[in-house]
Design a protein around this motif. Structure first.
Motif, PDB file in Angstrom:
ATOM      1  N   LEU A   1      13.339 -23.016  -6.072  1.00  0.00           N
ATOM      2  CA  LEU A   1      11.899 -22.743  -6.151  1.00  0.00           C
ATOM      3  C   LEU A   1      11.180 -23.249  -4.910  1.00  0.00           C
ATOM      4  O   LEU A   1      10.337 -22.545  -4.335  1.00  0.00           O
ATOM      5  CB  LEU A   1      11.323 -23.398  -7.407  1.00  0.00           C
ATOM      6  CG  LEU A   1       9.806 -23.250  -7.586  1.00  0.00           C
ATOM      7  CD1 LEU A   1       9.447 -21.807  -7.939  1.00  0.00           C
ATOM      8  CD2 LEU A   1       9.289 -24.199  -8.666  1.00  0.00           C
TER       9      LEU A   1
ATOM     10  N   SER B   1      -1.300 -18.215  -2.812  1.00  0.00           N
ATOM     11  CA  SER B   1      -0.088 -17.384  -2.713  1.00  0.00           C
ATOM     12  C   SER B   1       1.140 -18.151  -3.207  1.00  0.00           C
ATOM     13  O   SER B   1       2.072 -17.563  -3.760  1.00  0.00           O
ATOM     14  CB  SER B   1       0.099 -16.861  -1.291  1.00  0.00           C
ATOM     15  OG  SER B   1       0.836 -17.772  -0.527  1.00  0.00           O
ATOM     16  N   LEU B   2       1.123 -19.472  -3.027  1.00  0.00           N
ATOM     17  CA  LEU B   2       2.220 -20.295  -3.551  1.00  0.00           C
ATOM     18  C   LEU B   2       2.241 -20.245  -5.086  1.00  0.00           C
ATOM     19  O   LEU B   2       3.310 -20.191  -5.701  1.00  0.00           O
ATOM     20  CB  LEU B   2       2.036 -21.741  -3.075  1.00  0.00           C
ATOM     21  CG  LEU B   2       3.173 -22.702  -3.369  1.00  0.00           C
ATOM     22  CD1 LEU B   2       4.303 -22.510  -2.369  1.00  0.00           C
ATOM     23  CD2 LEU B   2       2.701 -24.153  -3.321  1.00  0.00           C
TER      24      LEU B   2
ATOM     25  N   SER C   1       7.358 -17.888   0.930  1.00  0.00           N
ATOM     26  CA  SER C   1       6.153 -17.082   0.690  1.00  0.00           C
ATOM     27  C   SER C   1       4.928 -17.750   1.306  1.00  0.00           C
ATOM     28  O   SER C   1       3.991 -17.078   1.740  1.00  0.00           O
ATOM     29  CB  SER C   1       5.964 -16.814  -0.807  1.00  0.00           C
ATOM     30  OG  SER C   1       5.222 -17.846  -1.405  1.00  0.00           O
TER      31      SER C   1
ATOM     32  N   ASN D   1      10.365  -2.329   0.394  1.00  0.00           N
ATOM     33  CA  ASN D   1      10.376  -3.562  -0.397  1.00  0.00           C
ATOM     34  C   ASN D   1      11.750  -4.233  -0.346  1.00  0.00           C
ATOM     35  O   ASN D   1      11.845  -5.453  -0.249  1.00  0.00           O
ATOM     36  CB  ASN D   1      10.006  -3.281  -1.854  1.00  0.00           C
ATOM     37  CG  ASN D   1       8.512  -3.027  -2.023  1.00  0.00           C
ATOM     38  OD1 ASN D   1       7.722  -3.327  -1.132  1.00  0.00           O
ATOM     39  ND2 ASN D   1       8.130  -2.478  -3.158  1.00  0.00           N
TER      40      ASN D   1
ATOM     41  N   GLY E   1       1.389   0.214  -6.060  1.00  0.00           N
ATOM     42  CA  GLY E   1       0.822  -0.227  -4.786  1.00  0.00           C
ATOM     43  C   GLY E   1      -0.276   0.673  -4.234  1.00  0.00           C
ATOM     44  O   GLY E   1      -0.327   0.881  -3.041  1.00  0.00           O
ATOM     45  N   SER E   2      -1.144   1.210  -5.097  1.00  0.00           N
ATOM     46  CA  SER E   2      -2.238   2.037  -4.583  1.00  0.00           C
ATOM     47  C   SER E   2      -3.277   1.134  -3.937  1.00  0.00           C
ATOM     48  O   SER E   2      -3.275  -0.082  -4.125  1.00  0.00           O
ATOM     49  CB  SER E   2      -2.886   2.824  -5.711  1.00  0.00           C
ATOM     50  OG  SER E   2      -3.724   1.995  -6.481  1.00  0.00           O
ATOM     51  N   SER E   3      -4.185   1.730  -3.161  1.00  0.00           N
ATOM     52  CA  SER E   3      -5.189   0.888  -2.513  1.00  0.00           C
ATOM     53  C   SER E   3      -6.118   0.272  -3.564  1.00  0.00           C
ATOM     54  O   SER E   3      -6.624  -0.828  -3.378  1.00  0.00           O
ATOM     55  CB  SER E   3      -5.966   1.682  -1.470  1.00  0.00           C
ATOM     56  OG  SER E   3      -6.493   2.834  -2.060  1.00  0.00           O
TER      57      SER E   3
ATOM     58  N   ILE F   1       8.790 -16.463  -9.455  1.00  0.00           N
ATOM     59  CA  ILE F   1      10.120 -17.078  -9.513  1.00  0.00           C
ATOM     60  C   ILE F   1      10.369 -17.603 -10.928  1.00  0.00           C
ATOM     61  O   ILE F   1      11.461 -17.471 -11.473  1.00  0.00           O
ATOM     62  CB  ILE F   1      10.235 -18.204  -8.451  1.00  0.00           C
ATOM     63  CG1 ILE F   1      10.172 -17.591  -7.048  1.00  0.00           C
ATOM     64  CG2 ILE F   1      11.526 -18.996  -8.644  1.00  0.00           C
ATOM     65  CD1 ILE F   1       9.926 -18.598  -5.927  1.00  0.00           C
TER      66      ILE F   1
ATOM     67  N   SER G   1       9.456 -20.532  -2.575  1.00  0.00           N
ATOM     68  CA  SER G   1       7.990 -20.526  -2.571  1.00  0.00           C
ATOM     69  C   SER G   1       7.467 -20.952  -1.192  1.00  0.00           C
ATOM     70  O   SER G   1       6.426 -20.461  -0.746  1.00  0.00           O
ATOM     71  CB  SER G   1       7.420 -21.384  -3.703  1.00  0.00           C
ATOM     72  OG  SER G   1       7.830 -22.722  -3.574  1.00  0.00           O
TER      73      SER G   1
ATOM     74  N   GLY H   1       4.724   0.815   0.903  1.00  0.00           N
ATOM     75  CA  GLY H   1       5.288   0.145  -0.270  1.00  0.00           C
ATOM     76  C   GLY H   1       6.390   0.929  -0.976  1.00  0.00           C
ATOM     77  O   GLY H   1       6.448   0.930  -2.188  1.00  0.00           O
TER      78      GLY H   1
ATOM     79  N   SER I   1       3.757 -16.878  -6.071  1.00  0.00           N
ATOM     80  CA  SER I   1       5.207 -16.770  -5.904  1.00  0.00           C
ATOM     81  C   SER I   1       5.929 -17.702  -6.867  1.00  0.00           C
ATOM     82  O   SER I   1       7.004 -17.355  -7.370  1.00  0.00           O
ATOM     83  CB  SER I   1       5.611 -17.025  -4.454  1.00  0.00           C
ATOM     84  OG  SER I   1       5.182 -18.296  -4.035  1.00  0.00           O
ATOM     85  N   THR I   2       5.333 -18.854  -7.165  1.00  0.00           N
ATOM     86  CA  THR I   2       5.944 -19.753  -8.144  1.00  0.00           C
ATOM     87  C   THR I   2       6.006 -19.076  -9.513  1.00  0.00           C
ATOM     88  O   THR I   2       7.030 -19.148 -10.213  1.00  0.00           O
ATOM     89  CB  THR I   2       5.147 -21.071  -8.219  1.00  0.00           C
ATOM     90  OG1 THR I   2       5.188 -21.705  -6.929  1.00  0.00           O
ATOM     91  CG2 THR I   2       5.726 -22.014  -9.255  1.00  0.00           C
TER      92      THR I   2
ATOM     93  N   ARG J   1       5.210  -7.514  -7.027  1.00  0.00           N
ATOM     94  CA  ARG J   1       6.305  -7.120  -6.134  1.00  0.00           C
ATOM     95  C   ARG J   1       5.987  -5.819  -5.415  1.00  0.00           C
ATOM     96  O   ARG J   1       6.657  -5.442  -4.472  1.00  0.00           O
ATOM     97  CB  ARG J   1       7.610  -6.959  -6.934  1.00  0.00           C
ATOM     98  CG  ARG J   1       8.089  -8.273  -7.503  1.00  0.00           C
ATOM     99  CD  ARG J   1       9.598  -8.425  -7.434  1.00  0.00           C
ATOM    100  NE  ARG J   1       9.950  -9.772  -7.843  1.00  0.00           N
ATOM    101  CZ  ARG J   1      10.164 -10.140  -9.101  1.00  0.00           C
ATOM    102  NH1 ARG J   1      10.133  -9.247 -10.064  1.00  0.00           N
ATOM    103  NH2 ARG J   1      10.443 -11.389  -9.397  1.00  0.00           N
ATOM    104  N   GLY J   2       4.963  -5.114  -5.884  1.00  0.00           N
ATOM    105  CA  GLY J   2       4.539  -3.874  -5.227  1.00  0.00           C
ATOM    106  C   GLY J   2       5.506  -2.752  -5.487  1.00  0.00           C
ATOM    107  O   GLY J   2       6.424  -2.866  -6.292  1.00  0.00           O
ATOM    108  N   GLY J   3       5.282  -1.643  -4.834  1.00  0.00           N
ATOM    109  CA  GLY J   3       6.135  -0.483  -5.038  1.00  0.00           C
ATOM    110  C   GLY J   3       5.275   0.732  -5.278  1.00  0.00           C
ATOM    111  O   GLY J   3       4.068   0.625  -5.438  1.00  0.00           O
ATOM    112  N   PRO J   4       5.906   1.903  -5.299  1.00  0.00           N
ATOM    113  CA  PRO J   4       5.151   3.164  -5.328  1.00  0.00           C
ATOM    114  C   PRO J   4       4.220   3.290  -6.525  1.00  0.00           C
ATOM    115  O   PRO J   4       3.088   3.741  -6.396  1.00  0.00           O
ATOM    116  CB  PRO J   4       6.236   4.245  -5.372  1.00  0.00           C
ATOM    117  CG  PRO J   4       7.539   3.549  -5.487  1.00  0.00           C
ATOM    118  CD  PRO J   4       7.356   2.092  -5.299  1.00  0.00           C
TER     119      PRO J   4
ATOM    120  N   ASN K   1      -4.243  -2.756  -5.029  1.00  0.00           N
ATOM    121  CA  ASN K   1      -4.255  -3.834  -4.038  1.00  0.00           C
ATOM    122  C   ASN K   1      -5.625  -4.504  -3.974  1.00  0.00           C
ATOM    123  O   ASN K   1      -5.718  -5.727  -3.860  1.00  0.00           O
ATOM    124  CB  ASN K   1      -3.884  -3.303  -2.652  1.00  0.00           C
ATOM    125  CG  ASN K   1      -2.398  -3.031  -2.526  1.00  0.00           C
ATOM    126  OD1 ASN K   1      -1.606  -3.485  -3.347  1.00  0.00           O
ATOM    127  ND2 ASN K   1      -2.021  -2.281  -1.508  1.00  0.00           N
TER     128      ASN K   1
ATOM    129  N   GLY L   1       0.841  -1.189   0.000  1.00  0.00           N
ATOM    130  CA  GLY L   1       0.000   0.000   0.000  1.00  0.00           C
ATOM    131  C   GLY L   1       0.870   1.230   0.000  1.00  0.00           C
ATOM    132  O   GLY L   1       2.074   1.145   0.193  1.00  0.00           O
ATOM    133  N   PRO L   2       0.241   2.387  -0.207  1.00  0.00           N
ATOM    134  CA  PRO L   2       1.012   3.618  -0.398  1.00  0.00           C
ATOM    135  C   PRO L   2       1.930   3.961   0.768  1.00  0.00           C
ATOM    136  O   PRO L   2       3.076   4.359   0.572  1.00  0.00           O
ATOM    137  CB  PRO L   2      -0.067   4.699  -0.557  1.00  0.00           C
ATOM    138  CG  PRO L   2      -1.380   4.047  -0.367  1.00  0.00           C
ATOM    139  CD  PRO L   2      -1.198   2.577  -0.281  1.00  0.00           C
TER     140      PRO L   2
END
Lengths: 233, 233
Positions: A151, B158-159, A158, A122, B117-119, B166, A155, A117, B162-163, B111-114, B122, A113-114
């Motif tokens: 992997l 989630s696995l 995560s 990160n 990654g807004s609401s 990767i 994984s 993030g 992430s798989t 991976r998110g980031g500025p 998300n 989130g803002p």
């Protein structure tokens, strides 16, 4: 600028105190909801003095996160002695202690989130993941992991994160059970990979050599077998 | 504002065209690296005209992500016929098609980031996860899942994410193998949970009733057994 009775702190001491106070607040509530005023008040100093040490909330948040990351990465360090399953279980216990202590902040960070993030935050999260990855490799005694082993480990890391997040959302399963389950999950995911890749199979066999007969992997296989046979009447 | 030969588009048609062009660009590179100028140029219109339809890059990014999310959620829909393992494998194939088509954008988003990654973004990602969760529950024929089953499904989702991430980082494993592996991972994680929880065990047994003898779960158990026995000389 400090109240009369309180002794003056040195610059680094004051910074460390502020980081500690901020970490405590950022851990207990979503960082969005924590104000600089609140941090100043909890630290017993004025708002301008907070800004004297940290240019803004983000830099204070990042410093707090750095401390939390170092703490968490330290919890992955485990003596290379005894069965792998038992080592991993001890790490999981320390990990859940951390999650328990920093619940809302951990959840806010991992959900992104803002407010949380930034590229710095990160990078800190990735550094903790990398520390966990390197520790596991070292316990498996592997220096140059095949792609499938990498992997499995990454994984599974995560999977641990998402399991902790789901646990925090209502705590509907006893955390001790989850700690054990995650160790079994690692064995299961490694076994799936090993079942299709001779190199991973070789590494897993080596790792299982020192597992006791009632260790997670053996226990899991026995239980899987019982599950695959018809239910008892 | 359009070039002479090109016919004028209606407002909604133009919006949809811009979203398509933007999605293409946001998929192939990290959204940070895509400029409004580039989107305008790819759409064959002026930069001010882009702003006429979308107030800024973030709103265009969110609209593109909405379209991608709808697309992805649609890929989870699978007829409720035949063995569960085969259904899940078909979904995994469509999921990896999507990841393959949108690689860099998918990676940047997850991976998110500025920039991403807004609401709103998300919430879109969470909506896709929820769609996947609801589909799996429906295939398992479960309406009110116990906490452990919910955990298995959500943590497996989630696995999968992430798989895929990767995999995108170097593509060192053939994706077809990963698709099969993720189906096995689901069986393995469900089995771990079932091994310790009678309710999940009951649901798993019901699900396995229609699995063929060479389905993923049976196959997995056979391979695990082989692994647990001493290596061949």
């Amino acid at each position: 600028m400090t109240t009369g009775v309180r002794r003056r702190m040195g610059v680094e001491e004051r910074r460390q105190q502020l980081i500690g106070v901020a970490l405590e607040l950022f851990s207990r509530r979503s960082p969005d909801e924590v104000s600089i005023d609140e941090i100043a008040s909890a630290a017993g100093i004025s708002r301008p003095l907070v800004y004297h040490y940290f240019p803004g909330k983000l830099s204070l948040y990042e410093a707090a996160l750095q401390r939390a990351s170092d703490d968490l990465a330290g919890r992955f360090v485990e003596p290379r002695e005894g069965p792998l399953g038992a080592r991993l279980l001890r790490v999981m216990r320390r990990f859940f202690d951390f999650v328990d202590d920093h619940g809302p902040g951990f959840a806010a960070l991992m959900r992104g989130g803002p407010a949380v993030g930034s590229s710095t935050t990160n990078a800190l999260v990735d550094a903790v993941r990398q520390a966990a990855y390197v520790q596991i490799l070292s316990h498996l005694d592997v220096e140059d992991p095949p792609a499938r082993l990498e992997l499995v480990i990454r994984s599974w890391i995560s999977l641990v994160e998402s399991t902790a997040l789901i646990w925090l959302d209502g705590r509907r399963i006893e955390r001790g059970e989850l700690e054990v389950q995650l160790v079994h999950d690692f064995a299961a995911l490694a076994a799936v990979s090993a079942a299709y890749d001779p190199e991973v199979a070789g590494l897993l066999r080596k790792g299982l050599r020192d597992e006791p007969g009632d260790g997670p992997f053996t226990d899991l296989v026995v239980r899987l077998l019982a599950l695959a046979s018809p239910p008892e009447a």
